[in-house]
Design a protein around this motif. Structure first.
Motif, mmCIF file in Angstrom:
data_model
loop_
_atom_site.group_PDB
_atom_site.id
_atom_site.type_symbol
_atom_site.label_atom_id
_atom_site.label_comp_id
_atom_site.label_asym_id
_atom_site.label_seq_id
_atom_site.Cartn_x
_atom_site.Cartn_y
_atom_site.Cartn_z
ATOM 1 N N VAL A 257 -10.167 9.484 -1.760
ATOM 2 C CA VAL A 257 -9.578 11.087 -2.314
ATOM 3 C C VAL A 257 -8.482 10.966 -3.148
ATOM 4 O O VAL A 257 -8.289 11.991 -3.860
ATOM 5 N N MET A 258 -7.483 10.191 -2.772
ATOM 6 C CA MET A 258 -6.206 9.920 -3.485
ATOM 7 C C MET A 258 -6.558 9.669 -4.959
ATOM 8 O O MET A 258 -6.083 10.160 -5.603
ATOM 9 N N ALA A 259 -7.471 8.584 -5.152
ATOM 10 C CA ALA A 259 -7.762 8.171 -6.618
ATOM 11 C C ALA A 259 -8.385 9.632 -7.341
ATOM 12 O O ALA A 259 -8.210 9.656 -8.364
ATOM 13 N N TRP A 260 -9.103 10.502 -6.647
ATOM 14 C CA TRP A 260 -9.838 11.637 -7.349
ATOM 15 C C TRP A 260 -8.697 12.635 -7.613
ATOM 16 O O TRP A 260 -8.614 13.184 -8.737
ATOM 17 N N VAL B 106 -4.096 5.094 -11.280
ATOM 18 C CA VAL B 106 -5.490 5.278 -10.823
ATOM 19 C C VAL B 106 -6.309 3.929 -11.090
ATOM 20 O O VAL B 106 -6.959 3.283 -10.012
ATOM 21 N N LEU B 107 -5.974 3.160 -12.320
ATOM 22 C CA LEU B 107 -6.536 2.059 -12.215
ATOM 23 C C LEU B 107 -6.124 1.071 -11.463
ATOM 24 O O LEU B 107 -6.973 0.165 -10.845
ATOM 25 N N VAL B 108 -4.948 1.130 -11.190
ATOM 26 C CA VAL B 108 -4.063 -0.047 -10.323
ATOM 27 C C VAL B 108 -4.689 0.309 -8.925
ATOM 28 O O VAL B 108 -5.076 -0.912 -8.325
ATOM 29 N N VAL C 144 0.859 -1.191 0.042
ATOM 30 C CA VAL C 144 0.044 0.068 -0.075
ATOM 31 C C VAL C 144 0.751 1.271 -0.007
ATOM 32 O O VAL C 144 0.561 2.131 -0.989
ATOM 33 N N VAL C 145 1.839 1.019 0.810
ATOM 34 C CA VAL C 145 2.791 2.380 0.757
ATOM 35 C C VAL C 145 3.571 2.744 -0.406
ATOM 36 O O VAL C 145 3.866 3.650 -0.623
ATOM 37 N N ALA C 146 3.912 1.662 -1.138
ATOM 38 C CA ALA C 146 4.693 1.541 -2.137
ATOM 39 C C ALA C 146 3.660 2.146 -3.290
ATOM 40 O O ALA C 146 4.249 3.174 -4.124
ATOM 41 N N MET C 147 2.477 1.879 -3.402
ATOM 42 C CA MET C 147 1.400 2.492 -4.172
ATOM 43 C C MET C 147 1.439 4.155 -4.037
ATOM 44 O O MET C 147 1.281 4.877 -4.923
ATOM 45 N N ILE C 148 1.336 4.461 -2.526
ATOM 46 C CA ILE C 148 1.208 5.992 -2.311
ATOM 47 C C ILE C 148 2.888 6.668 -2.793
ATOM 48 O O ILE C 148 2.792 7.757 -3.057
ATOM 49 N N ALA C 149 3.677 5.863 -2.555
ATOM 50 C CA ALA C 149 5.070 6.441 -2.850
ATOM 51 C C ALA C 149 5.091 6.591 -4.355
ATOM 52 O O ALA C 149 5.494 7.532 -4.886
#
Length: 533
Positions: free
Chosen positions: A177-180, A280-282, A111-116
């Protein structure tokens, strides 16, 4: 027949099917007959619930002929100790500190890797203009002061969105919110070439939209890390996420000149914009907002997160229903000095960050007369260092807390390094005679600056976990205002005074002042924002 069976004992005989019991039970002497059931036999048999017993204890005698009431009382009392022991063993397993391999392959690190990665795109999208501003200024005849205005237009949007974005994050969660946010800022980046060819106002509008969308990125990061990581791992998590943020600067500054030479002036905008849509899709399909909603998380990891976070999160969960759907208590938040310590730290951090990010390519081109590609390279190396040092700082911060250093002292140590270190390094930068030496001083300044991520950035989750989103938004707004003043002010300062070095010395002095304020008023303990105290 009146007798009780020990739990998990399977017998073929039933007194309701055959009135004549087997020889094992003697109805003539019900008060003395005992049935001993070894534990090794019990463990191999299924576990039907008899008389309310739930778990297996040690070898137990059961008096044949005793009443069902006695058996139920026996099972509920004699087996409760074993049940408690098993529950304690489960908690001990859940509380076991994971190894490095378990940590790095866990679902929370994914999860944090996707955030990074999102933060890398966030920063890459904003730094493209730092490289493109040089040919744009030449093509349009912009002075340095006006170039600073164009670069700061991103911050106009970034100024208004963090508070609203932080409130939305506290209400809807970081995933949505991150996706938007990523979708909107990728759209703004993708449309920048069209806007630049249309008019100056269209270009400024796209930069403002980029800033509005990116204003939710860091509040979302804090929200997701607070939900997925216990306190003893949050500094590492922030270090990993912010490593992506800094690598985004390095990638943007390094690739932008190459993409411009191959695909035209606006090539990087198109490439980075399309990359955001793919992210966003991932993100939507592969992540969840909380660990208990994840379909990929292991049982051990879920129990570990919950057991480590139970003490801190119990009160937060209780307060969520009271605070998440109402207007945040801005007056009470601003009435506490720890809040102001975070605001001042964020403001100074953003001032230094955006001044270095926006002006270093021009600084190297003006002072050392290097071409655009070399200027971008000299500017990119420090951000790569910041990514690696940031993770090291996170590991060090978590280690200090695990070894008994108070959270308050740990945050003060980290933030002091993050402010005093860059202040000293910027003084060295002003004295450098060669571009290689200047790049070394800049790398040191930016690398030490990453210790701030384990100071004020993690501290937001500690002093106000139930308001971390909106508090981050408030401090980000102050930081954005400081960044606007610093970015625009640098252009006017250089134009009026004629000295980049003088502005860097001013920035160094402000770093020292901010470090003193932080050490005087910050705390690592939770602050009461809901009561009168």
């Amino acid at each position: 027949m009146d007798f009780a069976l020990a739990p998990n004992r399977s017998l073929r005989y039933s007194p309701f099917q055959n009135p004549k019991p087997p020889p094992l039970f003697n109805p003539q002497r019900p008060s003395k007959a005992k049935l001993f059931l070894p534990t090794n036999c019990l463990n191999r048999l299924p576990s039907p619930r008899i008389h309310g017993a739930s778990r297996i204890g040690t070898r137990v005698p059961v008096r044949a002929g005793s009443s069902a009431r006695h058996a139920q009382s026996f099972s509920s009392s004699s087996f409760s100790g074993a049940g408690d022991r098993e529950e304690e063993e489960e908690e001990a397993v859940a509380a076991r500190e994971p190894s490095f391999v378990e940590f790095i392959t866990s679902e929370r690190v994914k999860v944090v890797a996707m955030i990074a990665l999102a933060l890398a795109l966030c920063n890459a999208d904003r730094v493209v203009m730092s490289v493109a501003i040089v040919p744009l200024s030449i093509a349009n005849g912009w002075r340095q002061s006006f170039a600073g205005v164009v670069q700061s237009s991103f911050l106009w949007g970034y100024l208004i969105s963090p508070i609203a974005g932080g409130t939305l994050v506290d209400y809807y969660g970081g995933k949505v919110v991150m996706a938007w946010g990523v979708a909107l800022w990728s759209l703004a980046t993708f449309l920048t070439p069209w806007a630049a060819e249309t008019s100056l106002w269209a270009l400024l509008a796209m930069r403002v939209l980029l800033g509005i969308a990116e204003g939710v990125a860091l509040p979302c990061m804090n929200n997701m890390i607070a939900r997925w990581f216990p306190q003893t791992e949050r500094s590492r998590a922030v270090g990993l996420a912010m490593a992506g943020f800094q690598l985004g600067s390095a990638v943007g500054l390094t690739l932008s000149p190459i993409l411009m030479s191959q695909g035209g002036l606006f090539g990087p905008f198109v490439i980075f914009g399309l990359s955001g849509f793919l992210w966003v899709l991932v993100w939507i399909s592969a992540t969840s907002s909380t660990p208990d909603r994840s379909r990929q998380i292991s049982r051990y990891e879920l129990e570990y997160i919950q057991s480590q976070s139970r003490k801190l999160q119990s009160s937060v969960i209780q307060n969520k229903s009271k605070t998440a759907k109402v207007i945040p208590p801005f007056r009470r938040l601003l009435s506490k000095l720890p809040t102001w310590s975070v605001i001042v730290a964020n403001a100074m951090h953003s001032w230094g960050f955006f001044v270095i990010l926006s002006w270093m390519p021009i600084y190297f081109k003006t002072i050392y007369h290097v071409d655009l590609r070399q200027a971008a390279w000299f500017s990119a190396v420090p951000w790569s260092m910041m990514a690696f040092v940031g993770y090291f700082a996170g590991v060090l911060s978590d280690m200090l807390i695990q070894r008994g250093i108070t959270v308050t002292l740990t945050r003060k140590i980290m933030q002091s390094i993050g402010f005093v270190g860059p202040g000293i390094a910027l003084i060295g930068l002003t004295m450098a005679k060669r571009p290689s030496m200047a790049s070394a001083w800049l790398t040191l300044a930016v690398g030490l600056k990453s210790f701030s991520h384990c100071g004020f950035l993690v501290n937001l989750q500690e002093i106000a976990p139930q308001y971390s989103g909106v508090l981050h938004g408030m401090s980000n707004t102050a930081g954005t205002f400081a960044a606007i003043v610093g970015t625009v002010g640098a252009g006017f300062f250089v134009e009026l005074v004629g000295s980049f070095q003088g502005f860097l010395l001013l920035t160094s002095f402000l770093y020292f002042c901010a470090a003193l304020f932080w050490n005087a008023f910050s705390t690592g303990e939770r602050v009461n924002f809901d009561g009168t105290g």
